[in-house]
Design a protein around this motif. Structure first.
Motif, PDB file in Angstrom:
ATOM      1  N   PHE A 185      -0.920  12.883   1.554  1.00 22.14           N
ATOM      2  CA  PHE A 185       0.513  13.108   1.302  1.00 22.14           C
ATOM      3  C   PHE A 185       0.858  12.870  -0.171  1.00 22.14           C
ATOM      4  CE2 PHE A 185       5.008  11.505   1.602  1.00 22.14           C
ATOM      5  CZ  PHE A 185       5.579  12.664   2.094  1.00 22.14           C
ATOM      6  N   LYS A 186       0.146  11.893  -0.767  1.00 19.54           N
ATOM      7  CA  LYS A 186       0.410  11.531  -2.160  1.00 19.54           C
ATOM      8  C   LYS A 186       0.208  12.747  -3.079  1.00 19.54           C
ATOM      9  CE  LYS A 186      -2.673   9.033  -4.207  1.00 19.54           C
ATOM     10  NZ  LYS A 186      -3.718   8.072  -3.954  1.00 19.54           N
ATOM     11  N   THR A 187      -0.960  13.396  -2.940  1.00 19.71           N
ATOM     12  CA  THR A 187      -1.226  14.552  -3.824  1.00 19.71           C
ATOM     13  C   THR A 187      -0.379  15.754  -3.396  1.00 19.71           C
ATOM     14  OG1 THR A 187      -3.117  14.969  -2.410  1.00 19.71           O
ATOM     15  CG2 THR A 187      -3.552  13.916  -4.512  1.00 19.71           C
ATOM     16  N   TYR A 188      -0.117  15.844  -2.086  1.00 23.38           N
ATOM     17  CA  TYR A 188       0.675  16.950  -1.545  1.00 23.38           C
ATOM     18  C   TYR A 188       2.076  16.950  -2.162  1.00 23.38           C
ATOM     19  CZ  TYR A 188       3.412  19.293   2.229  1.00 23.38           C
ATOM     20  OH  TYR A 188       4.255  20.092   2.958  1.00 23.38           O
ATOM     21  N   LEU A 189       2.683  15.763  -2.235  1.00 26.25           N
ATOM     22  CA  LEU A 189       4.067  15.683  -2.731  1.00 26.25           C
ATOM     23  C   LEU A 189       4.172  15.915  -4.227  1.00 26.25           C
ATOM     24  CD1 LEU A 189       6.333  12.899  -1.269  1.00 26.25           C
ATOM     25  CD2 LEU A 189       6.415  15.347  -0.966  1.00 26.25           C
ATOM     26  N   GLN A 190       3.068  15.597  -4.955  1.00 24.33           N
ATOM     27  CA  GLN A 190       3.164  15.732  -6.416  1.00 24.33           C
ATOM     28  C   GLN A 190       3.368  17.182  -6.838  1.00 24.33           C
ATOM     29  OE1 GLN A 190      -0.263  13.738  -8.093  1.00 24.33           O
ATOM     30  NE2 GLN A 190       0.426  11.737  -7.377  1.00 24.33           N
ATOM     31  N   GLY A 191       3.006  18.103  -5.965  1.00 23.82           N
ATOM     32  CA  GLY A 191       3.169  19.507  -6.339  1.00 23.82           C
ATOM     33  C   GLY A 191       4.467  20.120  -5.842  1.00 23.82           C
ATOM     34  N   VAL A 192       5.384  19.292  -5.349  1.00 30.90           N
ATOM     35  CA  VAL A 192       6.613  19.842  -4.757  1.00 30.90           C
ATOM     36  C   VAL A 192       7.766  19.629  -5.715  1.00 30.90           C
ATOM     37  CG1 VAL A 192       8.221  19.626  -2.836  1.00 30.90           C
ATOM     38  CG2 VAL A 192       5.789  19.311  -2.449  1.00 30.90           C
TER      39      VAL A 192
ATOM     40  N   ALA B 238       9.366  20.357   2.374  1.00 31.46           N
ATOM     41  CA  ALA B 238       7.948  20.001   2.264  1.00 31.46           C
ATOM     42  C   ALA B 238       7.604  18.821   3.173  1.00 31.46           C
ATOM     43  CB  ALA B 238       7.620  19.656   0.813  1.00 31.46           C
ATOM     44  N   VAL B 239       8.488  17.824   3.217  1.00 31.00           N
ATOM     45  CA  VAL B 239       8.195  16.646   4.043  1.00 31.00           C
ATOM     46  C   VAL B 239       8.199  17.023   5.522  1.00 31.00           C
ATOM     47  CG1 VAL B 239       9.029  14.375   4.740  1.00 31.00           C
ATOM     48  CG2 VAL B 239       9.043  14.999   2.332  1.00 31.00           C
ATOM     49  N   SER B 240       9.187  17.841   5.946  1.00 31.11           N
ATOM     50  CA  SER B 240       9.238  18.217   7.369  1.00 31.11           C
ATOM     51  C   SER B 240       8.018  19.075   7.722  1.00 31.11           C
ATOM     52  CB  SER B 240      10.541  18.945   7.704  1.00 31.11           C
ATOM     53  OG  SER B 240      10.618  20.147   6.983  1.00 31.11           O
ATOM     54  N   HIS B 241       7.583  19.934   6.790  1.00 33.96           N
ATOM     55  CA  HIS B 241       6.390  20.759   7.043  1.00 33.96           C
ATOM     56  C   HIS B 241       5.150  19.873   7.188  1.00 33.96           C
ATOM     57  CE1 HIS B 241       3.645  24.079   7.078  1.00 33.96           C
ATOM     58  NE2 HIS B 241       3.051  23.689   5.967  1.00 33.96           N
ATOM     59  N   PHE B 242       5.052  18.862   6.323  1.00 40.95           N
ATOM     60  CA  PHE B 242       3.913  17.932   6.387  1.00 40.95           C
ATOM     61  C   PHE B 242       3.885  17.233   7.748  1.00 40.95           C
ATOM     62  CE2 PHE B 242       2.126  13.687   5.967  1.00 40.95           C
ATOM     63  CZ  PHE B 242       0.931  13.934   5.309  1.00 40.95           C
ATOM     64  N   LEU B 243       5.036  16.711   8.188  1.00 43.37           N
ATOM     65  CA  LEU B 243       5.082  15.983   9.469  1.00 43.37           C
ATOM     66  C   LEU B 243       4.791  16.921  10.640  1.00 43.37           C
ATOM     67  CD1 LEU B 243       8.089  13.543   8.926  1.00 43.37           C
ATOM     68  CD2 LEU B 243       5.674  12.984   8.975  1.00 43.37           C
TER      69      LEU B 243
ATOM     70  N   ILE C  66       3.386   6.495   9.682  1.00 40.89           N
ATOM     71  CA  ILE C  66       3.325   7.326   8.469  1.00 40.89           C
ATOM     72  C   ILE C  66       4.642   7.222   7.704  1.00 40.89           C
ATOM     73  CG2 ILE C  66       4.025   9.538   9.553  1.00 40.89           C
ATOM     74  CD1 ILE C  66       1.334   9.361   6.900  1.00 40.89           C
ATOM     75  N   SER C  67       5.763   7.123   8.432  1.00 40.10           N
ATOM     76  CA  SER C  67       7.062   7.027   7.748  1.00 40.10           C
ATOM     77  C   SER C  67       7.169   5.712   6.979  1.00 40.10           C
ATOM     78  CB  SER C  67       8.212   7.120   8.754  1.00 40.10           C
ATOM     79  OG  SER C  67       8.120   8.317   9.478  1.00 40.10           O
ATOM     80  N   LEU C  68       6.722   4.613   7.595  1.00 42.13           N
ATOM     81  CA  LEU C  68       6.798   3.318   6.913  1.00 42.13           C
ATOM     82  C   LEU C  68       5.896   3.289   5.679  1.00 42.13           C
ATOM     83  CD1 LEU C  68       6.740   0.804   9.922  1.00 42.13           C
ATOM     84  CD2 LEU C  68       8.656   1.277   8.407  1.00 42.13           C
ATOM     85  N   LYS C  69       4.731   3.944   5.776  1.00 42.42           N
ATOM     86  CA  LYS C  69       3.781   3.885   4.663  1.00 42.42           C
ATOM     87  C   LYS C  69       4.213   4.752   3.486  1.00 42.42           C
ATOM     88  CE  LYS C  69      -0.418   2.672   7.154  1.00 42.42           C
ATOM     89  NZ  LYS C  69       0.320   2.147   8.286  1.00 42.42           N
ATOM     90  N   THR C  70       4.933   5.851   3.782  1.00 40.91           N
ATOM     91  CA  THR C  70       5.258   6.782   2.698  1.00 40.91           C
ATOM     92  C   THR C  70       6.729   6.709   2.294  1.00 40.91           C
ATOM     93  OG1 THR C  70       5.590   8.449   4.391  1.00 40.91           O
ATOM     94  CG2 THR C  70       3.471   8.445   3.277  1.00 40.91           C
ATOM     95  N   GLY C  71       7.533   5.940   3.067  1.00 43.71           N
ATOM     96  CA  GLY C  71       8.946   5.811   2.705  1.00 43.71           C
ATOM     97  C   GLY C  71       9.822   6.953   3.194  1.00 43.71           C
TER      98      GLY C  71
END
Length: 1105
Positions: free
Chosen positions: A640-647, A655-660, A748-753
């Protein structure tokens, strides 16, 4: 409940000069609930209505205007709705518990939130943008000098308790303010609202200063970490550094300063926030560093003042003083790792920073050419390659390892002394000529040895046999005399660090100590003292030739520590989980359990493999499942870390809803909703301004598919944790490992905020994705920082606990009350440790019979736990259970049931149905339902508890026997005697096998069996009578007793671990006599500690918690 529609500063501000001279201070504009638009002047004489409108300025008082000293009074006169609603609002606010209103010291974010309408609020809008950026709330117009505040609080005096309390309160307050400011700043940096100090560089390399805090991003800038693992090392370094800051802060040496440090993970970026050393920005780094190395050991400098200060930390942190070579091949002495830099600020203080290698490297994850690990590690497949070369052992592991070695040292010394004594006894009959000849020389040799030569380090060898000892001793004494000038520092005698002074008079016993020291790897020859050299295996660090021996010993010590983790700590964790002394309920509590034993989370794969091979694997199913969940969500977080950096920012929620959806939804082809270009720009070719760090304007994230996502998770698990997760899709994983999607979502929500909308989600639908972009409400920062401790309060708390365990309840209670006062003094009203204090107090109140006080304390504990830990934290679930018990004891049955149902619901979200803690919950619910005569429902819960207990404690355990008894009681109430007998027989058999015939539990069970048999027989007789004589049968009334509240409460106490032992009058008299006898002995000062462990409370019931 609305009191005003609009309250804002008027557009006519500030008052012009002529109005200032009439005393006008400012103008306010309001719209009342009745839609009346008014303009108010605030003057030195009070508040009044003026005649201004939106477009005309007329500051004169309106007709019928009156002057009022309070704004509330004025508004109450103008608007009846305001008067009515404001009074109601105040009343409602006062009724809430203070703990619901007080702010928590550190912000806690919830991962779910209900839909809240966004109301218009001009004050909020003004607050957000005008004065606040870069400034602190309570000092308008100026920033705080964080470094000065953090360091001056540390310099406060600490000679006595009041001084220490004042100091700790100041430290805690500044820390929590700094953490809050750093978090706000880090979010502003990532959101692109702060100007970089080096704007010309590429975004990854930018650094920022905001509100006197320095921010840097977790990327490998200028190939600084190239040899250590690049970006992966740059990402790990800040947390290692934070651990170092925490360790040096805890040792708290006067004159040695660390930086305020906060690590923030937000939107896929890691930001390190640090306070700024005065004067560092004006100088080049090369000039400022007077201790340590700025290029990982190629050039090294040292400084006597730093050596003196760091020497004081070396014993508690187990760091060995050592020499390294600099670029000119000269030996430079250090007392920390080479990366640790010492800088003297313009304020004259000695700062240390870059503490990422405070603790020694973890050789299990650091393959080194030509080095063999110990066989225990090799059997487990170590060493393993890791992402970076900064993997180090945890402080808890170092402590445990040294403790382990100390026990070994004592055993060896004792064994050798016994052997010597035996030899002496044997030789007493035969005159030994050789021995007498050798002793004088030995004595001479021993006298030359200094009692604290720490330069010589002992070998990691097996115990030397007595025959070898003579030449060893003399060799050691030679080395000692050489080392005398090198190491002038005498060993401080601190037994709590596991040191034992040898009786130096007797050469024989000295020889024993020497051998034991050598065997356990102590760096001193005359006392137990284990320390680590943190620079061993650091690339680029070179050691002098003459230290080769020492380095070899240090390498061996590190290999032993790595083997100790694998061969002792992991098995002990699994054993603790088997006997339920450790009971993780979710990822956070699992991580905590690992860390307490010094096991890093990168060993999670090993821990799970160990569980897999354990014979009693079925009893560890809950642990295995939580471990798998934790591994999967951590792998997903890495991705998720690298995924979000490109958004880019505008597509974040999509992007977050697609990831989940890819992670959790059964919908096989989750398609990302690209945000529609609602606003078509006129000029498409205009370049984007203000790019987010590293963020390209791209939509690569949208092409992610569920199968690709799960492939990534599986490959991450095998490369990072060396564990094979068999997963093609979420449904297969859920089925194979018995996971549940709500738990995965929470983790996953707690870990990524991530914060999502609170509603029912259907993850199992194969026709549409579970989440839409509207369901993602927010992204929060995940913050790591140092938690300053209240040391005195903590000591009181610990001694209170010890007193309670010895049975002195009154004294324990007083100590814990004292601890509570001190905690409140340091932390304010809200803190995790205060929560623990209140819970223990409530339990003590309950045991001592003060049920109302117990309820009041426990209610505070529940409110506080919800606020500081979160509403569905495992600790909060347990607080609910305690509260339910005390509610039941106070006769509030329906409240007790509601609380238990609430706890059960949260438990289902957190860890699912299949968990040992669920058995306790269900037993509680079943008992309360039995008490209110809901027999069928009660049975369902109690039978479920019986099933879970049988699974996790084994069919022959006493918990299972108790469960059988509880089920039998409900069947008895239902008059189903056959089933009741069956269950009670099971319980009886267990008691008989485990405790024997004579035990009171077995007898109780046997009595109850007889009673049930009689009831069954009389029921059968009555039935036969009815069959025979029909309606004119003479029926003796059967006794069906509803359970009494007292008997239900007694059972509730037992299952919650509170047992009262009833005493007869005779017992009491004996006890009183015993206590008086002891008191007399004590007064005479002849009380032997060994007489009795336990002092019993004088009461007709003696509670044992």
């Amino acid at each position: 409940m609305q009191c005003l529609k609009v309250l804002t500063m008027s557009g006519w501000n500030p008052p012009p000069g002529n109005r200032k001279m009439h005393g006008d201070l400012m103008y306010l504009y309001m719209v009342t609930v009745e839609e009346r638009h008014i303009s108010i002047t605030a003057s030195t004489r009070g508040f009044y209505l003026n005649q201004s409108t939106t477009y005309t300025f007329n500051p004169k008082p309106a007709n019928h205007s009156f002057l009022s000293h309070s704004l509330v009074e004025l508004l109450s006169q103008i608007s009846p709705a305001f008067k009515k609603n404001f009074t109601a609002l105040q009343k409602k606010r006062v009724q809430r518990h203070p703990f619901e209103r007080i702010a928590t010291p550190f912000q806690v974010y919830s991962w779910t939130a209900p839909q809240v309408d966004h109301a218009m609020d001009c004050v909020r809008a003004e607050d957000a943008y005008t004065s606040r950026l870069g400034y602190e709330e309570h000092i308008p117009g100026q920033t705080r000098d964080w470094n000065e505040e953090l360091q001056t609080t540390r310099e406060l005096p600490r000679k006595n308790l009041p001084e220490r309390l004042l100091r700790e309160r100041a430290i805690f307050k500044v820390h929590s303010d700094f953490a809050a400011a750093a978090t706000r700043g880090a979010m502003a940096v990532i959101d692109g609202n702060v100007m970089a100090i080096n704007p010309g560089e590429e975004t990854r390399m930018q650094m920022f200063i905001w509100n006197n805090i320095f921010f840097s991003l977790g990327f490998d800038v200028r190939d600084h970490y190239l040899e250590l693992g690049g970006d992966a090392a740059a990402h790990a370094a800040p947390t290692n550094d934070l651990n170092g800051v925490r360790a040096y802060g805890a040792v708290d040496v006067e004159g040695l300063y660390t930086l305020g440090t906060v690590v923030v993970d937000y939107r896929g970026y890691r930001v390190t926030a640090q306070s700024i050393i005065p004067g560092i920005l004006e100088r080049e780094q090369e000039q400022s560093v007077i201790y340590g190395s700025i290029d990982f050991g190629k050039t090294v400098v040292s400084h006597s003042k730093y050596l003196e200060l760091l020497e004081k930390t070396s014993r508690p942190l187990k760091v060995q003083r050592h020499n390294v070579l600099n670029e000119k091949d000269e030996a430079v002495e250090l007392c920390s790792s080479v990366e640790c830099k010492g800088i003297t600020g313009n304020d004259g203080r000695h700062y240390i920073l870059d503490l990422l290698r405070t603790f020694p490297p973890d050789l299990n994850f650091l393959p080194v050419d030509g080095e063999e690990l110990s066989p225990e590690s090799q059997r487990q497949g170590f060493p393993r390659p890791h992402r970076h070369r900064l993997a180090c052992l945890r402080q808890e592991l170092i402590e445990a390892f040294v403790e382990h070695r100390y026990l070994l040292f004592m055993k060896m010394a004792a064994l050798q002394l016994m052997q010597q004594k035996a030899n002496k006894d044997a030789k007493a009959n035969v005159p030994a000529i050789t021995e007498t000849a050798e002793t004088p020389t030995e004595n001479k040799a021993e006298k030359t040895q200094t009692p604290a030569s720490e330069s010589t380090s002992a070998t990691e060898a097996s115990t030397d046999s007595p025959s070898q000892t003579e030449n060893n001793t003399s060799a050691a004494s030679q080395a000692a005399t050489e080392g005398e000038d090198k190491s002038s520092k005498p060993t401080a005698n601190r037994p709590q660090n596991g040191e034992c002074k040898s009786p130096l008079e007797d050469p024989k016993s000295r020889e024993v100590v020497l051998n034991a020291c050598k065997a356990v790897g102590s760096i001193s020859n005359t006392s137990f003292d284990i320390r680590f050299n943190p620079d061993i295996f650091s690339p680029g660090v070179r050691f002098p030739e003459d230290a080769a021996d020492d380095i070899q010993k240090q390498k061996q010590l590190l290999k032993d520590a790595a083997a100790f983790l694998v061969s002792c700590q992991i098995p002990s964790l699994v054993k603790d989980c088997l006997d339920h002394s450790a009971l993780p309920m979710d990822g956070a509590t699992l991580t905590e359990a690992l860390h307490q034993r010094g096991i890093n989370v990168r060993y999670l794969g090993n821990v799970l493999e160990f569980v897999d091979k354990t014979p009693a694997k079925a009893q560890l199913e809950h642990f295995y499942r939580i471990g798998i969940t934790e591994m999967i969500t951590r792998c997903a977080k890495h991705f998720f870390k690298t995924y979000l950096q490109g958004v880019e920012l505008s597509a974040l929620s999509a992007a977050v809803s697609h990831f989940l959806n890819c992670f959790l939804s059964s919908f096989p082809d989750a398609v990302a909703h690209l945000p529609p270009d609602e606003l078509v720009s006129r000029r498409k070719n205009r370049k984007r301004r203000n790019r987010v760090p590293g963020g390209g304007d791209n939509t690569a994230w949208a092409s992610l598919t569920p199968s690709e996502m799960w492939k990534n998770i599986a490959s991450e698990a095998s490369s990072y944790y060396h564990f094979t997760i068999e997963c093609e899709s979420v449904d297969l994983v859920v089925e194979k490992y018995g996971l549940q999607k709500s738990t995965l979502l929470r983790e996953i929500s707690l870990k990524t905020g991530i914060q999502i909308l609170l509603k029912e989600y259907n993850f199992d639908s194969r026709h549409k994705p579970a989440l839409t972009e509207e369901d993602i409400l927010n992204i929060f920062p995940v913050v790591k920082h140092v938690n300053p401790k209240a040391s005195d309060a903590f000591h009181f708390f610990q001694s209170g606990q010890a007193k309670v365990q010895q049975g002195f309840l009154k004294e324990g209670c007083e100590l814990i009350n004292e601890a509570l006062n001190l905690f409140n003094n340091v932390y304010g009203a809200m803190h995790v440790e205060i929560c623990a204090c209140l819970r223990l107090l409530a339990r003590l109140n309950y045991i001592m019979g003060d049920h109302a006080e117990a309820l009041s304390n426990q209610q505070k504990a529940v409110l506080m736990s919800e606020r500081v830990l979160g509403i569905e934290h495992p600790n909060t679930v347990q607080e609910y259970m305690h509260l339910a018990l005390y509610c039941f004891a106070n006769g509030q049955l329906s409240t007790a049931l509601k609380l238990l149902y609430r706890a059960r619901y949260l438990m289902l979200v957190v860890s699912g149905e299949d968990h040992p803690e669920m058995a306790l919950l269900d037993s509680n619910i079943g008992l309360v339902l039995h008490g209110v005569m809901e027999y069928d429902l009660s049975l369902r819960f109690l039978e479920n508890a019986l099933t879970i207990n049988t699974k996790y404690h084994g069919a022959r355990s006493l918990k299972v026997a108790l469960s059988h008894h509880l089920v039998a009681r409900v069947y008895e109430s239902k008059a189903e005697f056959r089933s009741a007998l069956q269950h009670e027989k099971e319980g009886y058999t267990i008691y008989k096998n485990q405790m024997g015939e004579a035990h009171e539990k077995t007898k109780e069970s046997s009595e109850y069996l007889k009673y049930l048999t009689q009831q069954a027989v009389s029921l059968q007789r009555t039935m036969n009578e009815i069959y025979k004589n029909g309606s004119n049968a003479s029926i003796t009334p059967l006794k069906f007793t509803a359970p009494s509240m007292a008997s239900v409460l007694e059972q509730l106490n037992i299952i919650n671990g509170i047992i009262f032992i009833p005493l007869s009058q005779k017992d009491l008299e004996n006890l009183k006599a015993e206590v008086q006898r002891r008191q007399q002995l004590q007064e005479l000062g002849r009380l032997e500690e060994a007489t009795e462990d336990r002092a019993l409370e004088l009461d007709d019931k003696i509670p044992i918690d």
